[in-house]
Each structure stands twice: as C-alpha cells, then as structure tokens.
Design an enzyme around this catalytic site. Sequence first.
Site, mmCIF file in Angstrom:
data_model
loop_
_atom_site.group_PDB
_atom_site.id
_atom_site.type_symbol
_atom_site.label_atom_id
_atom_site.label_comp_id
_atom_site.label_asym_id
_atom_site.label_seq_id
_atom_site.Cartn_x
_atom_site.Cartn_y
_atom_site.Cartn_z
ATOM 1 N N GLY A 1 -6.512 19.440 21.602
ATOM 2 C CA GLY A 1 -6.711 18.085 22.103
ATOM 3 C C GLY A 1 -6.667 17.027 21.004
ATOM 4 O O GLY A 1 -6.276 17.305 19.862
ATOM 5 N N SER B 1 -2.463 19.598 15.961
ATOM 6 C CA SER B 1 -1.943 18.233 15.993
ATOM 7 C C SER B 1 -2.726 17.353 15.020
ATOM 8 O O SER B 1 -3.917 17.568 14.792
ATOM 9 C CB SER B 1 -2.048 17.656 17.414
ATOM 10 O OG SER B 1 -0.965 18.113 18.200
ATOM 11 N N GLU C 1 -5.686 36.685 19.627
ATOM 12 C CA GLU C 1 -6.602 35.716 18.993
ATOM 13 C C GLU C 1 -7.976 36.328 18.760
ATOM 14 O O GLU C 1 -8.514 37.031 19.618
ATOM 15 C CB GLU C 1 -6.725 34.447 19.860
ATOM 16 C CG GLU C 1 -7.675 33.405 19.252
ATOM 17 C CD GLU C 1 -7.573 32.017 19.896
ATOM 18 O OE1 GLU C 1 -6.510 31.678 20.427
ATOM 19 O OE2 GLU C 1 -8.576 31.285 19.842
ATOM 20 N N ASN D 1 0.824 25.403 15.962
ATOM 21 C CA ASN D 1 0.974 24.941 17.352
ATOM 22 C C ASN D 1 0.726 23.445 17.472
ATOM 23 O O ASN D 1 -0.344 22.953 17.056
ATOM 24 C CB ASN D 1 -0.055 25.645 18.241
ATOM 25 C CG ASN D 1 0.309 27.087 18.528
ATOM 26 O OD1 ASN D 1 1.218 27.640 17.921
ATOM 27 N ND2 ASN D 1 -0.394 27.682 19.467
ATOM 28 N N SER E 1 2.663 26.959 28.552
ATOM 29 C CA SER E 1 1.303 27.339 28.955
ATOM 30 C C SER E 1 1.301 27.738 30.433
ATOM 31 O O SER E 1 2.277 27.477 31.167
ATOM 32 C CB SER E 1 0.342 26.167 28.737
ATOM 33 O OG SER E 1 0.623 25.147 29.688
ATOM 34 N N ASP F 1 2.040 30.591 25.909
ATOM 35 C CA ASP F 1 0.882 30.073 25.171
ATOM 36 C C ASP F 1 -0.398 30.390 25.966
ATOM 37 O O ASP F 1 -0.480 30.088 27.162
ATOM 38 C CB ASP F 1 1.066 28.550 25.037
ATOM 39 C CG ASP F 1 0.089 27.907 24.080
ATOM 40 O OD1 ASP F 1 -0.419 28.599 23.183
ATOM 41 O OD2 ASP F 1 -0.148 26.684 24.232
HETATM 42 P P1 13P Z 1 -3.038 20.585 19.834
HETATM 43 O O1 13P Z 1 -3.834 20.178 21.008
HETATM 44 O O2 13P Z 1 -3.730 20.301 18.543
HETATM 45 O O3 13P Z 1 -1.646 20.031 19.842
HETATM 46 O O4 13P Z 1 -2.876 22.191 19.893
HETATM 47 C C1 13P Z 1 -1.894 22.795 20.716
HETATM 48 C C2 13P Z 1 -2.084 24.259 20.851
HETATM 49 O O5 13P Z 1 -2.779 24.916 20.123
HETATM 50 C C3 13P Z 1 -1.329 24.912 21.933
HETATM 51 O O6 13P Z 1 -1.666 26.254 22.051
HETATM 52 O O1 G3H Z 2 -3.648 24.946 24.134
HETATM 53 C C1 G3H Z 2 -3.354 24.207 25.055
HETATM 54 C C2 G3H Z 2 -2.022 23.555 25.092
HETATM 55 O O2 G3H Z 2 -2.087 22.261 24.535
HETATM 56 C C3 G3H Z 2 -1.478 23.564 26.496
HETATM 57 O O3 G3H Z 2 -2.112 22.638 27.290
HETATM 58 O O4 G3H Z 2 -2.758 23.878 29.341
HETATM 59 O O5 G3H Z 2 -2.533 21.389 29.355
HETATM 60 O O6 G3H Z 2 -0.519 22.853 29.209
HETATM 61 P P1 G3H Z 2 -1.988 22.698 28.905
HETATM 62 ZN ZN ZN Z 3 -3.643 26.755 21.594
#
Ligand code: 13P
Ligand code: G3H
Ligand code: ZN
Length: 317
Positions: free
Chosen positions: A187, A222, A140, A262, A50, A88
């Site tokens: 999240g 998740s 997206e 993801n 990310s 990401d």
């Molecule tokens: P989660 O927060 O459900 O793990 O999703 C991660 C995600 O979509 C990263 O782009």
């Molecule tokens: O979609 C978000 C991912 O979980 C990445 O999270 O921006 O805290 O690295 P982050």
């Molecule tokens: Zn995401």
Amino acid sequence: MAIVTTKEMFQKAYEGGYAIGAFNVNNMEIVQGITEAAIEQRAPLILQVSKGARAYAKHVYLMKLIEAAIADAEQTAGFDLPICVHLDHGDSFELCKSCIDGGFSSVMIDASGKPFEENIAITRQVVEYAHDHGVVVEAELGTLAGIEDEVNVSAEDSSYTRPEDVQEFVERTGCDSLAIAIGTSHGAYKFKPGTKPQLRFDILEEVQRRLPGFPIVLHGSSSVPQEFVQMINENGGNMPGAIGVPEDQLRQAASMAVCKINIDSDLRLAMTATIRKYFHDHPDHFDPRQYLKPARAAIKDMVAHKIVDVLGCNGKA
Ligand code: 13P
Ligand code: G3H
Ligand code: ZN
C-alpha cells in the site's frame, strides 16, 4: 519468445547484483505501459496477477493481453521480450493449480499467516504440482504489515522473517524463491510520518548468509513518489501521510540477494494522479481514451525509471 519462468532471470540477477521488477497488471493500459517500458529498456520482466486482478479482469483476458504484448514486442521492436507470468499472493492450492493449468509460469503460495508446519505443508503441495508442470514457486516467511489482497494485516501483527527458519523452510518445501519481511509493507502508507524509513538489512544479510545463491523477493516495495501524492491531493484527492520505501534502500537490496522487487502501488498512484489532473484540467472531456492515454504514458515512465534507476535490469534481456 514464449512465456518464461524466473529460473534464468534470477540466476543472472543474483550474479549481476540487480533485480527484476514484478509489476501488477489489471487492465490493458497497465500491461501496455509496463511492457513498452521493458521493451525500450531491454529489461526482463515479471507481470503478476493477484486474486483480485483475476476477479476484476478474468484470467483469460489478462493472459491474452500478455500474449499480445509479447507478439507486439516481436512485431514492432523485433525483440523477444522475456516475460514471466506470475500469480501474486496465491492463498490456496486450488488457486495456484488453476493458474498453473491456465498458463502461468510462476505462482506464489502465500501461507505466511499460517503456523510454520502448515506453511511448509501447503507450500510443498504447490511445489510438487508446479514442478511437475514446469512452473516455479515463490513462498513467504514472515508477515508484512499493510493490505494484502483485501486482507488487512495491521502493523502490530507484522513480524520480521526469522533467519534461523529459512534453510529448513526452503529445504523442506523445495520452493524456488522466498519472500521475506524486512520492513516493507503493502500500500501507500508504509511508515509513520516523522519516522525514518529503514529496512532491516541485518536480516537480509543473515538470510543471504544462510541461503547463498538463493533468490529473495521483496513485496511492498513501492516508493510512493511524493510528486504523485501531491498531484492527487491538488486535484481533489486526499492522501495525507503517504510514505514509501526509499529508492536507495531498494537499490541496495537489489545489489544483494533480492532478485524480485514487487511494485503495484506506484503504478496505481501514477495512473490515479494523471487521471485526476486530467479531469481537473479538462472538466468537459468524457472520452476514456483521452485520459487513459496519458495515464498509460505515466505508467510507462514510472516503470522505465524503476528499471533504470532502482532495479538496474536495463539491457539484461
Ligand atoms: P506495493 O503496495 O508496495 O506496490 O507492493 C506490491 C506487492 O507487494 C504486490 O505483491
Ligand atoms: O499485494 C497486493 C497487491 O498490491 C495486489 O493488490 O489484491 O488489490 O490486486 P490487489
Ligand atoms: Zn505482495
């Protein structure tokens, strides 16, 4: 094996009715835990970075860690681990360009919060640059609830993807895969306690009907294992009402057009729960290797479980 794109991975996944795991990486232990599981399971892999991860660890460190994981797979397991390195939630052309120039094989341009025409224009711009450099692009349509890279998208703002938009969007942008909103969110707090988590498979089916053979991506996937939430809460943490996407629904999505799933929060939970428990059990320890080692092992176990029991991509590399 060099770093690969998702082209072949997604084609095989679509035809085989399974999905590839896209796991977020932020440091060495996370890279090692994920790749060791993928090596053991002979699973194709997407490691994603990310904007926040790049700011935390620096692009060059993450690239070198991933290159080290590929070299380690060859040396210790004699295995050519196919890894796609993916940006990401890229939020600008400049960020996508920087990752393409820096060796990523895939980028996401997430302009889903912008009006339809603007989303098309910026996605098209990224696609042109990426394709000229042999890189693939995820775009997206639709907005997920939850937290996206420090931007809080509230549940009220969430809007499902409109299937009637997807053909025009894909044709006009030339993107290689499409993330859609069918009820997942980022999240650890995805659904209200007391409600029944349910993804909108009717939307996924309609998208699949309109884009036959085209790879679909699910963000926010998740499952928030309750044993880790409990471990956190029993060892000084406080995460009431953390709820994720049921794994059987992810399996169902993987058997359909969804080729990329993801997962980030589950890795964070595994790591945090393990370290919290370690500190609780060993209040006198202060060697980071002592608590990072079991945390890395917990990540490896988590990823192996996802690969085998949710994604179904074991043995597909
Ligand atoms: P989660 O927060 O459900 O793990 O999703 C991660 C995600 O979509 C990263 O782009
Ligand atoms: O979609 C978000 C991912 O979980 C990445 O999270 O921006 O805290 O690295 P982050
Ligand atoms: Zn995401």
